[in-house]
Write a protein that holds these residues in place. Structure first.
Motif, short mmCIF file in Angstrom:
data_model
loop_
_atom_site.label_atom_id
_atom_site.label_comp_id
_atom_site.label_asym_id
_atom_site.label_seq_id
_atom_site.Cartn_x
_atom_site.Cartn_y
_atom_site.Cartn_z
N GLY A 154 -4.07 14.59 -4.58
CA GLY A 154 -3.44 13.50 -5.32
C GLY A 154 -2.48 13.95 -6.39
O GLY A 154 -2.03 13.13 -7.20
N TYR A 155 -2.10 15.22 -6.43
CA TYR A 155 -1.17 15.73 -7.44
C TYR A 155 0.26 15.71 -6.89
O TYR A 155 0.51 16.07 -5.74
CB TYR A 155 -1.55 17.15 -7.85
N ALA A 156 1.19 15.30 -7.74
CA ALA A 156 2.60 15.28 -7.34
C ALA A 156 3.14 16.70 -7.24
O ALA A 156 2.57 17.64 -7.81
CB ALA A 156 3.40 14.47 -8.36
N ALA A 157 4.21 16.84 -6.53
CA ALA A 157 4.82 18.16 -6.37
C ALA A 157 5.17 18.74 -7.73
O ALA A 157 5.61 18.04 -8.64
CB ALA A 157 6.06 18.04 -5.50
N GLY A 158 4.95 20.05 -7.87
CA GLY A 158 5.27 20.71 -9.11
C GLY A 158 4.46 21.97 -9.31
O GLY A 158 3.65 22.37 -8.45
N THR A 159 4.65 22.59 -10.46
CA THR A 159 3.91 23.80 -10.83
C THR A 159 2.85 23.43 -11.85
O THR A 159 3.14 22.74 -12.83
CB THR A 159 4.86 24.86 -11.40
N TYR A 160 1.63 23.91 -11.62
CA TYR A 160 0.48 23.51 -12.43
C TYR A 160 -0.28 24.72 -12.96
O TYR A 160 -0.44 25.73 -12.25
CB TYR A 160 -0.48 22.64 -11.62
N ASN A 161 -0.75 24.60 -14.19
CA ASN A 161 -1.73 25.54 -14.72
C ASN A 161 -3.12 24.99 -14.41
O ASN A 161 -3.43 23.85 -14.77
CB ASN A 161 -1.57 25.71 -16.23
N VAL A 162 -3.93 25.79 -13.74
CA VAL A 162 -5.26 25.35 -13.29
C VAL A 162 -6.32 26.15 -14.03
O VAL A 162 -6.23 27.38 -14.13
CB VAL A 162 -5.41 25.54 -11.77
N THR A 163 -7.32 25.45 -14.56
CA THR A 163 -8.41 26.10 -15.30
C THR A 163 -9.74 25.72 -14.67
O THR A 163 -9.98 24.54 -14.36
CB THR A 163 -8.42 25.68 -16.78
N LEU A 164 -10.60 26.71 -14.48
CA LEU A 164 -11.93 26.52 -13.90
C LEU A 164 -12.97 26.84 -14.98
O LEU A 164 -12.95 27.91 -15.58
CB LEU A 164 -12.11 27.44 -12.70
N TYR A 165 -13.89 25.88 -15.22
CA TYR A 165 -14.93 26.06 -16.25
C TYR A 165 -16.29 26.21 -15.56
O TYR A 165 -16.80 25.26 -14.95
CB TYR A 165 -14.97 24.85 -17.18
N LEU A 166 -16.88 27.41 -15.67
CA LEU A 166 -18.17 27.70 -15.05
C LEU A 166 -19.23 28.11 -16.06
O LEU A 166 -20.36 28.42 -15.67
CB LEU A 166 -18.02 28.82 -14.02
N TRP B 119 -11.57 30.47 -16.29
CA TRP B 119 -10.71 31.14 -15.31
C TRP B 119 -9.43 30.34 -15.19
O TRP B 119 -9.46 29.10 -15.11
CB TRP B 119 -11.40 31.22 -13.96
N THR B 120 -8.26 31.03 -15.16
CA THR B 120 -6.99 30.32 -15.09
C THR B 120 -6.08 30.91 -14.01
O THR B 120 -6.18 32.08 -13.65
CB THR B 120 -6.24 30.38 -16.43
N ALA B 121 -5.20 30.06 -13.49
CA ALA B 121 -4.19 30.47 -12.51
C ALA B 121 -3.06 29.47 -12.55
O ALA B 121 -3.20 28.37 -13.10
CB ALA B 121 -4.78 30.56 -11.11
N THR B 122 -1.93 29.83 -11.97
CA THR B 122 -0.79 28.94 -11.84
C THR B 122 -0.45 28.79 -10.37
O THR B 122 -0.34 29.78 -9.64
CB THR B 122 0.43 29.49 -12.60
N ILE B 123 -0.31 27.53 -9.93
CA ILE B 123 0.01 27.26 -8.53
C ILE B 123 1.17 26.29 -8.46
O ILE B 123 1.41 25.51 -9.38
CB ILE B 123 -1.19 26.69 -7.75
N VAL C 75 -6.26 20.52 -14.47
CA VAL C 75 -4.99 20.74 -13.76
C VAL C 75 -3.90 20.11 -14.60
O VAL C 75 -3.83 18.89 -14.74
CB VAL C 75 -5.04 20.13 -12.35
N VAL C 76 -3.01 20.94 -15.18
CA VAL C 76 -1.97 20.46 -16.10
C VAL C 76 -0.61 20.89 -15.58
O VAL C 76 -0.36 22.10 -15.36
CB VAL C 76 -2.19 21.01 -17.52
N LYS C 77 0.27 19.92 -15.42
CA LYS C 77 1.62 20.22 -14.92
C LYS C 77 2.44 20.89 -16.00
O LYS C 77 2.41 20.49 -17.16
CB LYS C 77 2.30 18.92 -14.46
N GLN C 78 3.19 21.93 -15.60
CA GLN C 78 4.02 22.65 -16.56
C GLN C 78 5.24 21.80 -16.95
O GLN C 78 5.71 20.97 -16.18
CB GLN C 78 4.49 23.97 -15.97
#
Length: 465
Positions: free
Chosen positions: A440-452, A398-402, A462-465
């Motif tokens: 603990g993440y610095a300000a920015g836009t991140y791609n977030v992936t959930l592995y279930l 599952w993926t999203a961008t925040i 959590v990977v910063k763009q």
């Protein structure tokens, strides 16, 4: 007849008396002197070799002749070396026949000390003695003990360690699959020292993996030459940019992987092996071996896992305790119970489901979880609104961008509700139900992936763009 017997008796007796009167000659006697304990000397008391001197002779030992009563070429000498103060209880020994001297290279002495478990670039006092004997080990005599101070040095490792001082795990044996960059910190090794790395990881049974010196970069990798080698899944030789993936263990679970660049060796040790159930059904062709699994991380009879059910078909399924139909196949016992003689179980329809099984009570539950979102303190959410995630059936994630500000925190939850949510309790990359907020993440836009899709083990990236 009587006279004959008496005559024989007289003759025999006379022969015995005559023989007894003859005195036997004395046997010759030879006395040999005992040997003398050898006296040991060395040409050095302090040795501090450089790596370039590895093959040079840095220590010459000599000892006096014990003068045994035998050919000197058959005399036996045992050179004994140990750390000072241990009374040779953990000694390393070398056998010399006939000669009254022995020599050691820097490489030999360094190897002896490192095998004692000593640190690099450190001076250690070493005790040395010689025990002499006949060739058959008789009449052992010990020499005096001399002490030599030897400084260890770093031996160039067999496999070059990562210059990044980091090491990561990637592959379909891992929770994050072949996605690169990988989930952190769940799939990052701990650097023990300059040549040793170690970590405890979830591994999917029967799959493969690689080790990367740089996360997100496929340029170089650590791998093996031939992954068909027997028992290589438990450890063996590895190298830099070799042709084959590491073979994973047969069973799913948590494993400790230790990587020794000094000797070019890796080991894989099980920490916790997961018990598994298989969920074959109409949605996947009724094939247990390729069916999704439910796992019991604590091996306590409680199993869980997530299953994606595509549209079409009857949505019927069963639960088996083996990857075939030879074991127990659980069906519907009515009212949420399982029975080995029951009919097929059934999903409500197409969708994404969390399935729980309790084999202690023979019960099961099916929880719809077709909607997943990221919720947190970041703008647009404010702990009240989810950022919906997209399911990728090919990667089973599952993926999203925040977009977050400094200090923001967030979690994952299903169905826009707190009834099923995940956080990271120990900040180790592993998700737990009702776990702590991710932070603990610095300000920015991140791609977030959930592995279930790894039954019983869930993680995120959590990977910063």
């Amino acid at each position: 007849m009587k006279r004959t017997i008496n005559f024989l008796f007289v003759v025999t007796s006379l022969s015995i008396v005559l023989n007894a009167c003859n005195k036997l000659a004395d046997l010759p006697t030879t006395t040999y002197a005992n040997g003398n304990a050898p006296v040991l000397t060395s040409d050095a008391t302090t040795i501090t070799p450089a790596v370039a001197d590895s093959d040079k002779i840095v220590l010459n030992l000599s000892w006096t002749n014990p003068k045994y009563a035998t050919d000197s070429s058959t005399q036996k000498f045992l050179v004994e070396i140990d750390s000072s103060g241990r009374n040779f209880s953990k000694e390393t020994t070398f056998t010399v026949i006939g000669s009254l001297n022995d020599s050691f290279s820097a490489k030999q002495l360094n190897s002896i000390l490192l095998n004692f478990g000593f640190a690099y670039n450190t001076s250690y006092p070493v005790d040395i003695r010689v025990t002499s004997s006949y060739g058959n080990n008789n009449e052992q005599l010990q020499s005096n003990v001399i002490t030599v101070n030897v400084t260890t040095y770093v031996v160039p490792p067999k496999v070059t360690p990562p210059s990044s001082n980091t090491l990561f795990l990637v592959g379909d044996a891992t929770a994050g699959g072949w996605g690169n960059p990988v989930p952190l910190p769940a799939q990052q090794f701990t650097r023990v020292d300059s040549v040793d790395y170690q970590g405890i990881f979830y591994l999917n049974g029967g799959k493969q993996y690689l080790m990367l010196p740089v996360d997100g970069d496929w340029t170089h990798k650590y791998s093996v030459a031939d992954n068909s080698v027997t028992n290589l899944s438990a450890g063996g030789d590895f190298g830099y940019d070799l042709s084959a993936n590491f073979p994973g263990p047969a069973a799913s679970g948590m494993y400790q992987i230790s990587v020794d660049f000094q000797h070019g060796k890796f080991t894989v040790t099980p920490v916790t092996l997961y018990k598994e159930l298989y969920v074959p059904g109409d949605y996947q062709g009724w094939t247990p071996a390729s069916a999704p699994t439910l796992a019991s991380p604590n091996n306590d009879g409680n199993y869980e896992g997530y299953i994606n059910v595509p549209s079409g078909g009857s949505y019927e399924f069963k639960i088996t305790d083996e990857p075939d139909w030879n074991g127990t196949a659980y069906g519907d016992g009515g009212n949420g119970t399982l029975s080995s003689s029951g009919g097929n179980l059934k999903f409500p329809g197409a969708g994404y489901y969390k399935v729980n099984v309790d084999l202690n009570a023979n019960t099961y539950t099916i929880t719809p979880a077709s909607v997943w979102g990221v919720i947190g303190s970041f703008a647009g959410s404010g702990w009240g609104t989810d950022v919906d995630m997209t399911y990728n059936s090919g990667d089973n994630d599952w993926t999203a961008t925040i977009t977050i500000a400094d200090g923001d925190q967030f979690k994952f939850r299903a169905n826009h509700d707190w009834g099923l949510n995940y956080g990271d309790k120990n900040a180790d990359g592993t998700l737990e139900v009702n776990g702590d907020n991710l932070a603990g993440y610095a300000a920015g836009t991140y791609n977030v992936t959930l592995y279930l899709d790894n039954a019983g083990y869930y993680t995120y990236k959590v990977v910063k763009q």
